[in-house]
Scaffold this active site. Sequence first.
Site, PDB file in Angstrom:
ATOM      1  N   GLU A 120      -5.759  68.316   7.469  1.00 24.09           N
ATOM      2  CA  GLU A 120      -5.532  67.106   6.673  1.00 24.09           C
ATOM      3  C   GLU A 120      -6.733  66.161   6.643  1.00 24.09           C
ATOM      4  O   GLU A 120      -7.018  65.553   5.607  1.00 24.09           O
ATOM      5  CB  GLU A 120      -4.280  66.366   7.195  1.00 24.09           C
ATOM      6  CG  GLU A 120      -2.959  67.015   6.802  1.00 24.09           C
ATOM      7  CD  GLU A 120      -2.533  68.133   7.735  1.00 24.09           C
ATOM      8  OE1 GLU A 120      -1.393  68.599   7.605  1.00 24.09           O
ATOM      9  OE2 GLU A 120      -3.338  68.557   8.592  1.00 24.09           O
ATOM     10  N   LYS A 130       2.587  81.072  -4.264  1.00 19.10           N
ATOM     11  CA  LYS A 130       1.889  79.840  -3.873  1.00 19.10           C
ATOM     12  C   LYS A 130       1.695  79.782  -2.359  1.00 19.10           C
ATOM     13  O   LYS A 130       1.531  78.704  -1.790  1.00 19.10           O
ATOM     14  CB  LYS A 130       2.686  78.615  -4.337  1.00 19.10           C
ATOM     15  CG  LYS A 130       2.781  78.468  -5.850  1.00 19.10           C
ATOM     16  CD  LYS A 130       1.414  78.114  -6.452  1.00 19.10           C
ATOM     17  CE  LYS A 130       1.535  77.822  -7.938  1.00 19.10           C
ATOM     18  NZ  LYS A 130       0.225  77.455  -8.532  1.00 19.10           N
ATOM     19  N   GLU A 161       3.653  72.228  11.217  1.00 21.71           N
ATOM     20  CA  GLU A 161       4.646  71.271  11.696  1.00 21.71           C
ATOM     21  C   GLU A 161       6.041  71.896  11.699  1.00 21.71           C
ATOM     22  O   GLU A 161       6.834  71.674  12.631  1.00 21.71           O
ATOM     23  CB  GLU A 161       4.598  70.016  10.848  1.00 21.71           C
ATOM     24  CG  GLU A 161       3.307  69.223  11.030  1.00 21.71           C
ATOM     25  CD  GLU A 161       3.153  68.104  10.030  1.00 21.71           C
ATOM     26  OE1 GLU A 161       4.176  67.504   9.649  1.00 21.71           O
ATOM     27  OE2 GLU A 161       2.006  67.828   9.624  1.00 21.71           O
TER      28      GLU A 161
END
Length: 238
Positions: free
Chosen positions: A127, A20, A107
């Site tokens: 985002e 993933k 982040e």
Amino acid sequence: MVEFQRDGGVARIFLNRPQKVNALDSAMLDALVGVLGRVDDTIRVVVLGGHGKAFCGGADVNELRSLNPQSARDFIGRIHRACDAVRKLPVPVVARLHGAVIGAGLELAAACDLRIAAQGTRFAMPEVRLGIPSVVEAALLPRLMGSGRAAWLVLTGEAIDAERACAWGLVESVAEDVDRAVSQLVDSLVAGDAAALRTQKELLQMWQEQPLSVSVPRSIERFAQAYTIPRAKATKEH
């Protein structure tokens, strides 16, 4: 989901969901916080990396799609706890970056103290293209890159390559052989005095967060305290 390796005083932690692209879901974030808790007083340096073709592809898209206002708060809180746990480690943390470093993965990288990227690594904060803002430890980006460059990342959602990331201050080095470069950096860090490194990390974070009127006096106290340690006294004498 998260692998912990130890070699003497060096801990290596790997995101381990390669199928993933190491996308961060709630289970993986909780596992990462748990593994970070295994860093004890005998560890000198931590390396954070990812298995597979990328460091981290960001937050898990399937989990993002399932969120409602309450679960969204809980999920982003998990991302913050994981990043904060990285920042609060008392020793230097080196991010070993390759492939893609996206969203929440970026982040996590920003929460580390030093970042080395493999050539070909791509960085993005996409985002806004998903209808949500970049939050929590995205707040570290202006401190690393400057406000304009951080704004470019979070407002456009476009990716930058490793060379631009280095020029912008997002990473400290770009390497053809990232493992060799990380090993050299780890050796350099381990060569430092263990207590002094911990104090220096504490001071670096204080310099980020406190005004000079607070950080300078506290730094003076930490300097004086160093001379209560035998090695610091020996350095003074020689």
